[in-house]
Design an enzyme around this catalytic site. Structure first.
Site, PDB file in Angstrom:
ATOM      1  N   PRO A 138       0.753  -1.252   0.000  1.00 32.64           N
ATOM      2  CA  PRO A 138       0.000   0.000   0.000  1.00 32.64           C
ATOM      3  C   PRO A 138       0.787   1.308   0.000  1.00 32.64           C
ATOM      4  O   PRO A 138       1.340   1.724   1.006  1.00 32.64           O
ATOM      5  CB  PRO A 138      -0.848  -0.087   1.262  1.00 32.64           C
ATOM      6  CG  PRO A 138      -0.721  -1.471   1.756  1.00 32.64           C
ATOM      7  CD  PRO A 138       0.587  -1.963   1.271  1.00 32.64           C
ATOM      8  N   GLU A 139       0.804   1.944  -1.122  1.00 32.13           N
ATOM      9  CA  GLU A 139       1.264   3.326  -1.235  1.00 32.13           C
ATOM     10  C   GLU A 139       0.028   4.121  -1.632  1.00 32.13           C
ATOM     11  O   GLU A 139      -1.054   3.553  -1.731  1.00 32.13           O
ATOM     12  CB  GLU A 139       2.345   3.443  -2.317  1.00 32.13           C
ATOM     13  CG  GLU A 139       3.586   2.626  -2.003  1.00 32.13           C
ATOM     14  CD  GLU A 139       4.726   2.884  -2.973  1.00 32.13           C
ATOM     15  OE1 GLU A 139       4.902   4.048  -3.378  1.00 32.13           O
ATOM     16  OE2 GLU A 139       5.426   1.936  -3.317  1.00 32.13           O
ATOM     17  N   LYS A 184      -1.094   7.829   2.947  1.00 32.68           N
ATOM     18  CA  LYS A 184      -1.396   6.394   3.024  1.00 32.68           C
ATOM     19  C   LYS A 184      -2.423   6.091   4.102  1.00 32.68           C
ATOM     20  O   LYS A 184      -2.651   4.928   4.428  1.00 32.68           O
ATOM     21  CB  LYS A 184      -0.105   5.622   3.303  1.00 32.68           C
ATOM     22  CG  LYS A 184       0.970   5.831   2.235  1.00 32.68           C
ATOM     23  CD  LYS A 184       2.295   5.201   2.640  1.00 32.68           C
ATOM     24  CE  LYS A 184       3.408   5.634   1.694  1.00 32.68           C
ATOM     25  NZ  LYS A 184       4.742   5.227   2.190  1.00 32.68           N
ATOM     26  N   ARG A 227       1.453  -9.315   7.665  1.00 30.96           N
ATOM     27  CA  ARG A 227       2.577  -8.985   8.543  1.00 30.96           C
ATOM     28  C   ARG A 227       2.225  -8.155   9.769  1.00 30.96           C
ATOM     29  O   ARG A 227       3.102  -7.854  10.582  1.00 30.96           O
ATOM     30  CB  ARG A 227       3.678  -8.301   7.723  1.00 30.96           C
ATOM     31  CG  ARG A 227       4.371  -9.277   6.817  1.00 30.96           C
ATOM     32  CD  ARG A 227       5.375  -8.599   5.916  1.00 30.96           C
ATOM     33  NE  ARG A 227       6.477  -8.024   6.666  1.00 30.96           N
ATOM     34  CZ  ARG A 227       7.400  -7.241   6.125  1.00 30.96           C
ATOM     35  NH1 ARG A 227       7.340  -6.943   4.857  1.00 30.96           N
ATOM     36  NH2 ARG A 227       8.368  -6.775   6.866  1.00 30.96           N
ATOM     37  N   ARG A 241      16.599   1.514   2.266  1.00 29.20           N
ATOM     38  CA  ARG A 241      15.662   0.920   1.314  1.00 29.20           C
ATOM     39  C   ARG A 241      16.345   0.677  -0.026  1.00 29.20           C
ATOM     40  O   ARG A 241      17.129   1.501  -0.490  1.00 29.20           O
ATOM     41  CB  ARG A 241      14.460   1.851   1.082  1.00 29.20           C
ATOM     42  CG  ARG A 241      13.825   2.418   2.345  1.00 29.20           C
ATOM     43  CD  ARG A 241      13.207   1.362   3.205  1.00 29.20           C
ATOM     44  NE  ARG A 241      12.213   0.604   2.491  1.00 29.20           N
ATOM     45  CZ  ARG A 241      10.949   0.995   2.334  1.00 29.20           C
ATOM     46  NH1 ARG A 241      10.536   2.131   2.816  1.00 29.20           N
ATOM     47  NH2 ARG A 241      10.108   0.229   1.684  1.00 29.20           N
TER      48      ARG A 241
END
Length: 258
Positions: A2-3, A59, A112, A246
């Site tokens: 999800p962005e 978000k 998660r 990242r």
DNA sequence: AGTACCACCTGACGGC
DNA sequence: TGCCGTCAGGTGGTAC
């Protein structure tokens, strides 16, 4: 997953499926995803209420209830809403299940468990307490330049900083920089903000068309070629770098440092 | 303010 | 088959 574009897809999905139905029951399957409220507290706050409108900021997704309070969801890395009628379709990682009086369900599915769910009276207060910056899509160029004022350093981590502009994540940040032909390590003060702004809008909008309408990304996008050593449409090879913890993919030939 | 590192959690994947 | 490290599109806290 999800962005911003994904969350916008979730917003429209909930808007289509789950508005104006009375909530009969709320089952918290995993307390871990709750933020600042107990399972009983959520059940008490939602039962008997209806979701009457939705709002996305970056978000974050806010569902406004008919008493004016808001149920919010942050989807973390693996969260998603799932609407269904038959419990046989209850998703595998259902962490919170809402049942409407017509028998249908809205589940918060999150493998998660990095997502968060909570309640707030005022989304604007909530966002400012969390120091979330302006939403990437509702920003004009003036606001965009304003948002970066006072910030230094490489552009890639800045794009991921939700306090500057909210909504971009690792994948779309890379795509935006690729489309703008900007190297991810370019210092903020040296880059062409106009070009970055235009590409941000273009890519996020393409992302929404992709998630909502299933429209494929253009061939000119890096997204389909994500991975070190893959071919860039320019003929060069895609490289990767660790930036701000990242993994960042880019094409050194298209995206050179100034 | 930026950056580096660690942590949260779970599953998939590759190597041995 | 099993174990192990590494990785994953998220954020938050810490120390420098």
């Amino acid at each position: 997953m999800p962005e911003l574009p994904d969350v916008e897809g979730f917003r429209q999905y909930i808007e289509r499926t789950s508005l104006d139905q009375t909530i009969e029951q709320v089952e918290v399957r995993d307390t871990y995803v709750l933020k600042g409220i107990s399972p009983k507290g959520v059940a008490r706050a939602l039962t008997g209420r209806r979701f009457e409108s939705t709002r996305r900021h970056g978000k974050y997704l806010f569902l406004r209830m008919d008493n004016g309070r808001h149920f919010y969801i942050h989807f973390g890395m693996t969260g998603q809403p799932v609407y269904f009628k038959d419990m046989a379709d209850d998703p595998r990682f259902d962490r919170l299940l809402i049942t409407f009086t017509n028998g249908s369900h809205l589940a918060y599915d999150d493998q998660r468990k990095l997502g968060r769910i909570g309640l707030t009276d005022d989304p604007d207060d909530f966002l400012s307490e969390k120091r979330i910056g302006p939403d990437a899509l509702s920003l004009d160029y003036e606001g965009f330049t304003q948002a970066f004022k006072g910030h230094r350093g490489a552009i890639k981590p800045a794009l991921l900083n939700q306090g500057i502009v909210a909504g971009m994540g690792n994948l779309y940040a890379d795509e935006i920089l690729y489309q703008a032909r900007i190297h991810p390590l370019t210092p903020i003060e040296k880059l062409d903000l106009r070009r970055l702004f235009k590409c941000m809008k273009k890519v996020l909008e393409a992302g929404i068309e992709h998630t909502v309408e299933g429209k494929p990304f253009p061939d000119s996008y890096l997204l389909s070629q994500r991975g070190k050593g893959k071919d860039c449409p320019c003929g060069g090879k895609v490289e990767s770098l660790k930036i701000g913890q990242r993994t960042t993919y880019f094409c050194p030939r298209c995206q050179s440092l100034p």
